[in-house]
Enzyme design. Structure first.
Site, PDB file in Angstrom:
ATOM      1  N   LYS A  27      77.655 -24.535  40.598  1.00 47.22           N
ATOM      2  CA  LYS A  27      78.581 -23.897  39.653  1.00 47.22           C
ATOM      3  C   LYS A  27      79.520 -24.949  39.040  1.00 47.22           C
ATOM      4  O   LYS A  27      79.545 -26.102  39.476  1.00 47.22           O
ATOM      5  CB  LYS A  27      79.397 -22.819  40.362  1.00 47.22           C
ATOM      6  CG  LYS A  27      78.574 -21.783  41.095  1.00 47.22           C
ATOM      7  CD  LYS A  27      77.931 -20.769  40.169  1.00 47.22           C
ATOM      8  CE  LYS A  27      77.198 -19.726  40.994  1.00 47.22           C
ATOM      9  NZ  LYS A  27      76.382 -18.811  40.238  1.00 47.22           N
TER      10      LYS A  27
HETATM   11  C1  LIG Z   1      76.024 -17.695  41.320  1.00 44.16           C
HETATM   12  C2  LIG Z   1      76.031 -16.278  40.947  1.00 44.16           C
HETATM   13  C3  LIG Z   1      76.487 -15.282  41.824  1.00 44.16           C
HETATM   14  C4  LIG Z   1      77.012 -15.539  43.235  1.00 44.16           C
HETATM   15  O1  LIG Z   1      76.275 -16.376  43.995  1.00 44.16           O
HETATM   16  P1  LIG Z   1      76.625 -16.806  45.499  1.00 44.16           P
HETATM   17  O2  LIG Z   1      75.507 -17.708  45.829  1.00 44.16           O
HETATM   18  O3  LIG Z   1      76.656 -15.566  46.333  1.00 44.16           O
HETATM   19  O4  LIG Z   1      77.953 -17.476  45.515  1.00 44.16           O
HETATM   20  C5  LIG Z   1      76.517 -13.986  41.357  1.00 44.16           C
HETATM   21  N1  LIG Z   1      76.106 -13.658  40.124  1.00 44.16           N
HETATM   22  C6  LIG Z   1      75.644 -14.584  39.263  1.00 44.16           C
HETATM   23  C7  LIG Z   1      75.233 -14.153  37.889  1.00 44.16           C
HETATM   24  C8  LIG Z   1      75.577 -15.919  39.643  1.00 44.16           C
HETATM   25  O5  LIG Z   1      75.097 -16.840  38.792  1.00 44.16           O
END
Ligand SMILES: *Cc1c(COP(=O)(O)O)cnc(C)c1O
Length: 376
Positions: A182
């Site tokens: 992220k």
């Molecule tokens: C990254 C992401 C999440 C959450 O991901 P985790 O791996 O649980 O932190 C949720 N929704 C979207 C659209 C994402 O790209």
């Protein structure tokens, strides 16, 4: 050629020092770094409350719980997303009702949302896909008219602005995530943000085994979870948040390098175009092959790029065609044609803060050769 990863976190000595200090302090969880991170994060996103949790998925689950969504309820959402935005509805035995996307924004198509509202509809859960924003103006109007809750999955859009409003501020509650791919990372982690003190208080209790803030350690008011984020992670989060504006700038520069390098291939490749009026924080760089290419050709291209050491991914395979969903709900190809047509032609290219111009050019020449090999 050296392999070029799809994503890469940006960790400095300052980050390492911040985590090390917590390790020396012995306050490893529920210490001072937790409220410090939450306060800084709320201020950054312009919301009243931030509740730090163990992942973006946990934050989504707590949104669903805090809004009282449960068995028999329907939640309107998008099939073009990471699986968690739909699984969080299933966790509470509610039903995700998929609506196809707008091919221009890749987000849920508000023109199709209203027709799907029934007596059972409780909420709309929309996703800010790849950093750009869903059409929150239209979605808010529908939610208001039918008295629905709104959940914003802004896990991909940390730092995106529309006018003065930031991603995460458009719904009753919103979520962010800090997995290492992220915009910023805490290793694993997430945040629920909201202007509602009730939602924030309930989310705080639910992440901590159902304990109320004022209650005792062994008084469990609610059916809760251990969704806590450790102080080690919060310290990393604080440190990363300081550099987030720089991260966002670097990523925009890399996106610009790709746009220039790919301009000559406009016949084969559509580059991502963000909506006018949105100041987008780039999460990933996802190109789309022209419509004449099949999904099989796209998959062959992914294999070719990987063989050349270029990290790539098919963001996103449609949620409704994931094995669990076809088995459980009987979805089949053709159910959401816009999502499927686009999902079958996407290629996410390497994208992170430290990508250099020469790496971008290497990726683009591998891409060009890969496309040539498809058609020869
Ligand atoms: C990254 C992401 C999440 C959450 O991901 P985790 O791996 O649980 O932190 C949720 N929704 C979207 C659209 C994402 O790209």
């Amino acid at each position: 050629m050296q392999a070029i990863p799809l994503s890469s976190p940006d960790i400095t000595e300052a980050d390492i020092e911040a985590v090390t200090q917590v390790l020396r302090s012995s306050a490893l969880s529920l210490g001072p770094k937790l409220p410090e991170f939450e306060k800084a994060f709320a201020a950054y996103t312009g919301v009243k409350h931030a509740v730090a949790v163990s992942s973006g998925t946990a934050a989504l689950h707590l949104c669903v719980r805090a809004l009282g969504i449960g068995e028999g309820d329907e939640v309107i959402t998008t099939p073009f997303s990471f699986i968690a935005s739909s699984n969080c509805i299933l966790f509470e035995r509610a039903t995700p009702v998929f609506i196809d996307i707008d091919p221009k924004t890749l987000c849920i198509d508000p023109a199709k949302v209203e027709k799907a509202v029934t007596k059972k509809t409780k909420a709309i859960l929309a996703v800010d896909v790849f950093g750009d924003l869903a059409d929150w103006e239209a979605l808010s109007a529908i939610a208001k008219k039918h008295r629905l809750s709104l959940i914003e999955d802004s896990c991909e859009s940390l730092g995106t602005k529309r006018g003065k409003r930031m991603a995460g501020s458009f719904a009753d509650c919103a979520t962010f995530a800090f997995y290492p791919n992220k915009q910023m990372t805490t290793g694993e982690g997430g945040v629920l943000v909201t202007d509602s003190s009730e939602i924030a208080t309930l989310a705080c209790a639910l992440r901590n085994q159902g304990r109320n803030v004022q209650g005792g350690w062994l008084a469990h008011e609610h059916l809760g979870y251990n969704y806590r984020l450790s102080d080690l992670q919060c310290a990393l989060g604080i440190s990363q948040l300081h550099r987030l504006p720089a991260f966002i700038r670097h990523r925009a520069e890399v996106a610009q390098m790709y746009a220039e390098a790919l301009a000559p291939f406009a016949d084969d490749v559509q580059i991502p175009v963000m909506q006018k009026g949105n100041d987008v924080s780039w999460f990933v760089y996802v190109i789309r092959l022209a419509e004449r290419f099949s999904q099989r050709q796209r998959d062959a291209l992914l294999a070719y790029l990987r063989s050349r050491g270029v990290g790539c991914q098919n963001y996103f395979p449609p949620i409704h065609l994931q094995p669990y969903y076809t088995k459980t709900f009987g979805y089949k190809p053709g159910d959401f044609p816009v999502t499927e047509s686009i999902a079958g032609r996407t290629v996410a290219l390497p994208f992170h803060n430290h990508l250099t111009k020469s790496q971008v050019l290497e990726v683009c020449s591998a891409l060009q050769e890969g496309i040539l090999s498809l058609t020869s």
